[in-house]
Motif scaffolding. Structure first.
Motif, PDB file in Angstrom:
ATOM      1  N   PHE A   4       0.855  -1.189   0.000  1.00  0.00           N
ATOM      2  CA  PHE A   4       0.000   0.000   0.000  1.00  0.00           C
ATOM      3  C   PHE A   4       0.896   1.246   0.000  1.00  0.00           C
ATOM      4  CE2 PHE A   4      -3.209   2.898   1.793  1.00  0.00           C
ATOM      5  CZ  PHE A   4      -4.300   2.542   1.012  1.00  0.00           C
ATOM      6  N   ILE A   6       1.221   4.818  -0.025  1.00  0.00           N
ATOM      7  CA  ILE A   6       0.437   6.026   0.256  1.00  0.00           C
ATOM      8  C   ILE A   6       0.767   7.145  -0.745  1.00  0.00           C
ATOM      9  CG2 ILE A   6       0.106   7.912   1.925  1.00  0.00           C
ATOM     10  CD1 ILE A   6      -1.134   5.664   3.240  1.00  0.00           C
ATOM     11  N   ASN A  20      -2.964   9.474   7.428  1.00  0.00           N
ATOM     12  CA  ASN A  20      -2.886   8.383   6.444  1.00  0.00           C
ATOM     13  C   ASN A  20      -3.846   7.235   6.732  1.00  0.00           C
ATOM     14  OD1 ASN A  20      -0.922   9.769   5.103  1.00  0.00           O
ATOM     15  ND2 ASN A  20       0.789   8.639   6.020  1.00  0.00           N
ATOM     16  N   LYS A  21      -4.148   7.057   8.007  1.00  0.00           N
ATOM     17  CA  LYS A  21      -5.017   5.943   8.391  1.00  0.00           C
ATOM     18  C   LYS A  21      -6.393   6.050   7.718  1.00  0.00           C
ATOM     19  CE  LYS A  21      -6.623   3.503  12.447  1.00  0.00           C
ATOM     20  NZ  LYS A  21      -7.869   3.989  13.035  1.00  0.00           N
ATOM     21  N   LYS A  24      -6.062   4.758   4.273  1.00  0.00           N
ATOM     22  CA  LYS A  24      -5.867   3.302   4.323  1.00  0.00           C
ATOM     23  C   LYS A  24      -7.206   2.584   4.561  1.00  0.00           C
ATOM     24  CE  LYS A  24      -1.853   0.659   5.675  1.00  0.00           C
ATOM     25  NZ  LYS A  24      -0.612   0.690   6.437  1.00  0.00           N
ATOM     26  N   THR A  28      -9.582  -0.235   2.165  1.00  0.00           N
ATOM     27  CA  THR A  28      -9.446  -1.605   2.677  1.00  0.00           C
ATOM     28  C   THR A  28     -10.798  -2.309   2.629  1.00  0.00           C
ATOM     29  OG1 THR A  28      -7.646  -0.945   4.159  1.00  0.00           O
ATOM     30  CG2 THR A  28      -8.752  -3.022   4.658  1.00  0.00           C
TER      31      THR A  28
END
Lengths: 232, 232
Positions: A4, A6, A20-21, A24, A28
């Motif tokens: 992944f 970014i 960033n989470k 993500k 997902t």
């Protein structure tokens, strides 16, 4: 494929995240989270992403088409906010290659699946909203949906390509239109079909899909494109 | 009744508008605009108000119920964002007495009509949003919907009062439940029905409505309230 990156994703989608989470999680799929511990997945994000998208498109239509009634606007909006257009935008943003899915999904064509891509777009909209707020995500949405909005306003969105093709071809008299299944591949639960549309005994376009119906629609869509080029 | 007193309305709803025209349009029914020249009415406002309401409730659920899945949240939201709850809030805000409707609508009970009141709430949400922005209207919405949200989360919202009454009454054995139409009034196209629910030959509650079904549901609702008081 499941690395992944970014930075690469941010460059492709044109948005740089503070957190960033959020990006993500947006990308997902539940299948991935089921196989990897402590990974949040994007299903709840779709829930809010859909409402954000709906409001941004609604407000745009409300402010820019003052002469149109509530009924007309509702109809136009339903052409804009739908799985098809979400899928198209997801393809442009290459979400299929970025999304984290399980090995099983990967092997059965998950990265190309319309619903997975469309849902990821809604989730990404949520991620951007949570990271940057409403005004930012509004610009993101309107930038990507502008062409689709214009098409919907001008009544240029075709929902049924087979019917449209028939109408176009029969403007100048009767023609024979046959859809021929040329091959299929993959296991029964994830079979891909390939169809060619044959007009007056000549091949006129082909398409594929995960159902015969989808393959025929895609063949008709290609045939319509060819027809348009011929007529230009 | 059709004197539109901005100050009184603002005090009742607890919002002071910068642009009075937005408030006026929010509370103008199409029937009024059809009879008076150059009056904007609230149908297009409903279109955007609905999307604003949807987003605010969605975001609230998303942020506050992290343990609930997308499916659960969707179900809960459908109990919150619906005509019934909009109508209840509209009644609390006295929109029925403020809304501008035609004389014809007035005479046939338009000010009490569920759909007219519910639509006016959506339109008012739009008016507040256009005047004061998202954060302000979010507070307005969450303030008024809080009780309904809590009820939906706790599974306390009853959709079918007749079934609920039957379940409650039959907990302790068989009883006879009869709905009796006691009278009706008004012209055929706008008839109001009055119904009494009779439990084991005793009157137990009554209700009215613009259909027999609605009157029976309201009678059952009153009976449930009585039952609750008795059991406390």
């Amino acid at each position: 494929m499941n690395k992944f990156n970014i930075k690469e994703i941010e460059e492709t989608i044109g948005v740089s995240f503070n957190e960033n989470k959020l990006l993500k999680t947006s990308l997902t799929h539940s299948s991935y989270a089921n196989q990897h511990k402590d990974q949040e997945y994007n299903e709840r994000y779709e829930f809010i992403g859909d409402a954000i998208l709906q409001l941004c498109v609604t407000e745009y239509l409300f402010l820019n088409y003052k002469e149109k009634s509530e009924g007309e606007l509702t109809k136009i909006r339903s052409l804009i906010v739908c799985e098809n257009s979400l899928y198209e935008i997801g393809c442009k943003l290459k979400l299929g290659s970025f999304i984290r899915i399980s090995r099983g999904e990967e092997l059965t064509g998950g990265r190309e699946r319309v619903s997975i891509i469309a849902d990821a777009v809604e989730a990404l909209i949520a991620g951007i909203y949570l990271d940057k707020g409403l005004e930012f995500v509004k610009d993101f949405i309107l930038g990507h949906f502008q062409i689709i909005i214009n098409m919907a306003i001008n009544n240029d969105i075709v929902l049924d390509y087979k019917t449209k093709l028939q109408e176009e071809l029969q403007k100048t008299g009767e023609v024979s239109i046959v859809y021929e299944l040329t091959k299929y591949e993959g296991p029964p639960h994830r079979r891909k079909f390939f169809t060619t549309v044959i007009v007056d005994n000549k091949e006129f376009g082909s398409g594929d899909g995960y159902s015969k119906k989808e393959a025929e629609q895609n063949a008709a869509k290609e045939a319509l494109k060819i027809l348009e080029e011929v007529n230009e």
